[in-house]
Design an enzyme around this catalytic site. Sequence first.
Site, short mmCIF file in Angstrom:
data_model
loop_
_atom_site.label_atom_id
_atom_site.label_comp_id
_atom_site.label_asym_id
_atom_site.label_seq_id
_atom_site.Cartn_x
_atom_site.Cartn_y
_atom_site.Cartn_z
N LYS A 1 1.52 -1.57 1.52
CA LYS A 1 1.40 -0.43 1.12
C LYS A 1 0.50 0.56 1.74
O LYS A 1 -0.90 0.32 1.84
CB LYS A 1 0.79 -0.57 -0.56
CG LYS A 1 1.71 -1.60 -1.14
CD LYS A 1 3.27 -1.46 -1.30
CE LYS A 1 3.68 -2.49 -2.00
NZ LYS A 1 5.19 -2.28 -2.38
N LYS B 1 16.20 -2.28 -8.73
CA LYS B 1 15.17 -2.70 -9.84
C LYS B 1 15.83 -2.69 -11.08
O LYS B 1 15.80 -1.55 -11.60
CB LYS B 1 13.90 -2.15 -9.60
CG LYS B 1 13.06 -2.61 -8.39
CD LYS B 1 11.81 -1.63 -8.21
CE LYS B 1 11.14 -1.85 -6.90
NZ LYS B 1 9.88 -1.20 -6.67
MG MG Z 1 8.52 0.48 -3.20
#
Ligand code: MG
Length: 369
Positions: free
Chosen positions: A165, A265
């Site tokens: 990240k 997702k």
């Molecule tokens: Mg992502």
Amino acid sequence: MKITRITTWQRKMPLIEPYWLSGGRLKFEQLDSTFVRIDTDDGVSGWGEACPWGHTYLPAHGPGVRAGIETLAPALMGRDPRALGAINNLMDLTLPGHPYVKSAIDMACWDITGKVAGMPLWMMFGGEQATPVAVNSSISTGTPDEMIALIRRASESGYRVHSAKIGGTDTKADIERIEAISAALPPGESVTFDVNRAWTPAVAISVLNSVTARDWVEQPCQTLEQCAHVAARVQNPVMLDECLHDFTDHLNAWRMAAGEGAKVKPNRVGGLTRAKQIIDFGVSVGWQMHIEDLGGSAMADTAAIHLAAATPDAHRLASWLCHYHLADDPVPGQGARNNGGFATPPSTPGLGVQGDEDILGTPAAIHEA
Ligand code: MG
């Protein structure tokens, strides 16, 4: 077969350690999950879980799941849970939008359908076998050294794919992170740099044209249009994530050449039914996809692993397992778990994960016909 009862439980699941996104812009410490059991007049029950990643990440939140199910439940009573198309159309008619509300209902209906058919979900989704799916780590934002240390730790647990990240206001720090992490990767391991929307297009173009690394970059900017603008001007393949909410978003992403892959997702797009439609589209247009859920215990993770296992190898990248970040395990010993860098979906009929009502405790709500 008719739905006779929908029971929900709330579960607050703390993370093992705080999790930072977007260069420290967003912090997460606890997830608010909703477990759902759907009962039928035939005595077959199905389980589902909906767990947004906090309430600051996307327009979705735990209390919204339970409020939405309260709105949907009266319409679902008496309906056949195996009629997945009709169930999803009914949910969209009863409560337009709010896809994250519908995913646990859809999951529980798939669980019932698989149990009745005597087939595991990976087979219901078209898979030939319980294919082990590569899993990827998720590396919280930090200094390059901190992040490399986390990657080393993940490597020791078998992970060969990492999602690092990045993305902050300090572009120099991001350039350093990308170059240091990419250079430090052991042979045979790969990384995606997940920006989580933090850059403007100008910053994205500047950073990505300053680095030598050619790893995947995920969701560099806020919108699909901005990501498409960047994708046309950089060498890195672009993975799309948070800007994709429904089928039309995926269609538009392809039309705009906004990326070479997508994160699929179920909780974000409304459940396994909608996610499967998107995966089939992704396969058709040649995308590579990470198939995983937004968050949750090993129950939600396992549902996504069923979908991933049924997706052709060439189009399936690694899946993230949220439950490894949790200090709580409400389905101990069950479901798809990391085993040397791979997770294998259960081969028992349906989802293969049952909620434990002793662990879940008092229901949040019981909706009956
Ligand atoms: Mg992502």
